[in-house]
Design an enzyme around this catalytic site. Structure first.
Site, mmCIF file in Angstrom:
data_model
loop_
_atom_site.group_PDB
_atom_site.id
_atom_site.type_symbol
_atom_site.label_atom_id
_atom_site.label_comp_id
_atom_site.label_asym_id
_atom_site.label_seq_id
_atom_site.Cartn_x
_atom_site.Cartn_y
_atom_site.Cartn_z
ATOM 1 N N ASP A 16 0.860 -1.189 0.000
ATOM 2 C CA ASP A 16 0.000 0.000 0.000
ATOM 3 C C ASP A 16 0.891 1.233 0.000
ATOM 4 O O ASP A 16 2.065 1.170 0.374
ATOM 5 C CB ASP A 16 -0.909 0.014 1.240
ATOM 6 C CG ASP A 16 -1.878 1.189 1.220
ATOM 7 O OD1 ASP A 16 -2.590 1.345 0.215
ATOM 8 O OD2 ASP A 16 -1.905 1.969 2.177
ATOM 9 N N SER A 17 0.307 2.354 -0.402
ATOM 10 C CA SER A 17 1.057 3.612 -0.352
ATOM 11 C C SER A 17 1.439 3.956 1.085
ATOM 12 O O SER A 17 2.400 4.677 1.320
ATOM 13 C CB SER A 17 0.199 4.740 -0.928
ATOM 14 O OG SER A 17 -1.009 4.841 -0.208
ATOM 15 N N TYR A 48 -0.520 8.665 -2.359
ATOM 16 C CA TYR A 48 -0.474 8.470 -3.804
ATOM 17 C C TYR A 48 -1.694 9.103 -4.483
ATOM 18 O O TYR A 48 -1.685 9.324 -5.697
ATOM 19 C CB TYR A 48 -0.512 6.968 -4.124
ATOM 20 C CG TYR A 48 0.798 6.213 -3.997
ATOM 21 C CD1 TYR A 48 1.898 6.742 -3.328
ATOM 22 C CD2 TYR A 48 0.917 4.940 -4.558
ATOM 23 C CE1 TYR A 48 3.077 6.016 -3.204
ATOM 24 C CE2 TYR A 48 2.088 4.217 -4.448
ATOM 25 C CZ TYR A 48 3.169 4.745 -3.772
ATOM 26 O OH TYR A 48 4.320 4.025 -3.660
ATOM 27 N N GLY A 49 -2.765 9.327 -3.702
ATOM 28 C CA GLY A 49 -4.074 9.686 -4.264
ATOM 29 C C GLY A 49 -4.095 10.924 -5.134
ATOM 30 O O GLY A 49 -4.971 11.067 -5.976
ATOM 31 N N CYS A 79 -4.172 -1.231 -2.421
ATOM 32 C CA CYS A 79 -4.294 0.222 -2.534
ATOM 33 C C CYS A 79 -5.090 0.488 -3.808
ATOM 34 O O CYS A 79 -4.704 0.029 -4.895
ATOM 35 C CB CYS A 79 -2.895 0.831 -2.642
ATOM 36 S SG CYS A 79 -2.873 2.600 -2.968
ATOM 37 N N ASN A 80 -6.198 1.190 -3.667
ATOM 38 C CA ASN A 80 -7.031 1.464 -4.851
ATOM 39 C C ASN A 80 -6.301 2.319 -5.871
ATOM 40 O O ASN A 80 -6.428 2.115 -7.071
ATOM 41 C CB ASN A 80 -8.307 2.174 -4.409
ATOM 42 C CG ASN A 80 -9.260 1.225 -3.737
ATOM 43 O OD1 ASN A 80 -10.061 0.580 -4.380
ATOM 44 N ND2 ASN A 80 -9.146 1.100 -2.418
ATOM 45 N N THR A 81 -5.547 3.300 -5.373
ATOM 46 C CA THR A 81 -4.871 4.213 -6.291
ATOM 47 C C THR A 81 -3.839 3.448 -7.120
ATOM 48 O O THR A 81 -3.755 3.613 -8.350
ATOM 49 C CB THR A 81 -4.199 5.348 -5.497
ATOM 50 O OG1 THR A 81 -5.156 5.888 -4.569
ATOM 51 C CG2 THR A 81 -3.724 6.445 -6.403
ATOM 52 N N GLU A 164 -4.771 9.914 8.594
ATOM 53 C CA GLU A 164 -3.315 9.928 8.847
ATOM 54 C C GLU A 164 -2.973 10.839 10.030
ATOM 55 O O GLU A 164 -1.987 10.618 10.718
ATOM 56 C CB GLU A 164 -2.573 10.404 7.596
ATOM 57 C CG GLU A 164 -2.744 9.487 6.406
ATOM 58 C CD GLU A 164 -1.563 8.557 6.187
ATOM 59 O OE1 GLU A 164 -0.457 8.889 6.621
ATOM 60 O OE2 GLU A 164 -1.773 7.489 5.576
ATOM 61 N N CYS A 198 -11.190 3.189 -0.886
ATOM 62 C CA CYS A 198 -9.876 3.610 -0.410
ATOM 63 C C CYS A 198 -9.648 2.863 0.895
ATOM 64 O O CYS A 198 -10.543 2.818 1.755
ATOM 65 C CB CYS A 198 -9.834 5.114 -0.173
ATOM 66 S SG CYS A 198 -8.305 5.641 0.643
ATOM 67 N N THR A 199 -8.455 2.305 1.027
ATOM 68 C CA THR A 199 -8.195 1.415 2.155
ATOM 69 C C THR A 199 -8.133 2.149 3.493
ATOM 70 O O THR A 199 -8.190 1.515 4.538
ATOM 71 C CB THR A 199 -6.884 0.660 1.902
ATOM 72 O OG1 THR A 199 -5.869 1.611 1.539
ATOM 73 C CG2 THR A 199 -7.051 -0.331 0.779
ATOM 74 N N HIS A 200 -8.037 3.471 3.455
ATOM 75 C CA HIS A 200 -8.059 4.233 4.715
ATOM 76 C C HIS A 200 -9.474 4.385 5.287
ATOM 77 O O HIS A 200 -9.638 4.618 6.483
ATOM 78 C CB HIS A 200 -7.525 5.660 4.481
ATOM 79 C CG HIS A 200 -6.043 5.771 4.468
ATOM 80 N ND1 HIS A 200 -5.261 5.190 3.511
ATOM 81 C CD2 HIS A 200 -5.192 6.422 5.315
ATOM 82 C CE1 HIS A 200 -3.993 5.488 3.754
ATOM 83 N NE2 HIS A 200 -3.923 6.229 4.829
HETATM 84 N N1 DGL Z 1 -4.343 3.595 0.116
HETATM 85 C C1 DGL Z 1 -4.770 4.538 -0.871
HETATM 86 C C2 DGL Z 1 -5.985 4.007 -1.634
HETATM 87 O O1 DGL Z 1 -6.554 3.002 -1.284
HETATM 88 C C3 DGL Z 1 -5.104 5.860 -0.259
HETATM 89 C C4 DGL Z 1 -3.951 6.623 0.324
HETATM 90 C C5 DGL Z 1 -3.160 7.454 -0.649
HETATM 91 O O2 DGL Z 1 -3.688 8.406 -1.234
HETATM 92 O O3 DGL Z 1 -1.979 7.137 -0.764
HETATM 93 O O4 DGL Z 1 -6.396 4.594 -2.596
#
Ligand code: DGL
Length: 282
Positions: A16-17, A48-49, A79-81, A164, A198-200
């Protein structure tokens, strides 16, 4: 790098990011506790988003190469991004030359397979980072499976920073949680299923439930990805044999380890020890 190793055994890599993939890892370990896992968070370069396609691809490929070099035969982009912006190119362009026997899987396809059965109205909302929403990956994947479902994307740029910065349950978070939900629902009153893409976002779930209309099904990805991985390993025994089964989990971060350990405990609900790594040389 060429690392052909179809007979090697290694942990399942989870990338993940940053911290968000821990919500996926937690569910994967609940469903598949016997496997070994190697979690890698690129915390030093997150989020990363809001980054471009090229940069997310480059960073994600570095992470995949690193996990392969540690012996991972299977890597999950939790990570979706990264799944939206890098997975397809890595699968189609890079894997054949790195090692065609290894696999990299993402979180979008399994999520889409699940949500198309969850909407009665056939109007689905997707909440994610600007990168994930602007990539239109969910719309494209849904259309491949069912063209009659309408998808409404809602970028939520402030939700990752709230998590975060440990503000997920503060009164100040209410404004941005309500703002993006209201914005999504104003696009179509018939939306009856919303994916937290988004995993957050599972960390914000109590507040999301508070502001989402009660008629809407809220879909978190952790359990979906875990069940999908379990199914994948059942259908691919040759890959399951190449994934170590000692029940161990190691945590790698590109950031300072004590910072990672502090926030990781929020996502996992338990303490972990992390190791520092540098991806820029990959
Ligand atoms: N983990 C990223 C996602 O699922 C979100 C966090 C990021 O923007 O890096 O998209």
């Amino acid at each position: 790098m060429s690392c052909n190793s179809s007979s090697a055994i290694g942990p399942i890599g989870v990338f993940d990011s940053g911290y968000g993939g821990l919500t996926i890892l937690k569910e994967i370990r609940r469903v598949l506790p016997d496997y070994d896992y190697l979690y890698l968070g690129d915390n030093a370069r997150a989020p990363y988003g809001t980054r471009s396609f090229d940069v997310v691809y480059e960073f994600t490929l570095q992470a995949v190469r690193y996990l392969f070099a540690q012996g991972c035969q299977l890597v999950i982009l939790a990570c979706n991004t990264a799944s939206a912006k890098a997975l397809r190119t890595i699968q189609q362009h890079d894997l054949p030359s790195i090692d065609p026997s290894r696999r990299v899987l993402g979180v979008i396809r399994p999520t889409v397979e699940k949500i198309i059965g969850m909407s009665q109205s056939r109007h689905v909302g997707v909440m994610g980072t600007p990168g994930t929403i602007n990539s239109r990956s969910y719309e494209l994947e849904v259309a491949k499976l069912d063209e009659t479902i309408a998808v409404y994307g809602q970028p939520c740029p402030m939700w990752v920073p709230l998590v975060e910065n440990r503000e997920a349950d503060s009164p100040g978070a209410d404004y941005f949680v309500k703002k993006y939900i209201d914005s999504l629902m104003s696009k179509c009153q018939q939306i009856d299923a919303v994916v937290l893409a988004c995993t957050h976002y599972p960390i914000l779930l109590p507040k999301i439930k508070q502001f989402m209309p009660s008629s809407v099904n809220i879909v978190s990805q952790g359990a979906i990805v875990a069940d999908s991985l379990s199914d994948y390993l059942r259908r691919h025994p040759e890959m399951a044999e190449r994934c170590g089964k000692g029940g161990e989990c190691r945590y790698l971060t590109t950031e300072n380890t004590s910072k990672f350990e502090e926030l990781a405990s929020l996502f996992l609900g338990c303490d972990v020890q992390a190791e520092h790594v540098d991806l820029s040389k990959e």
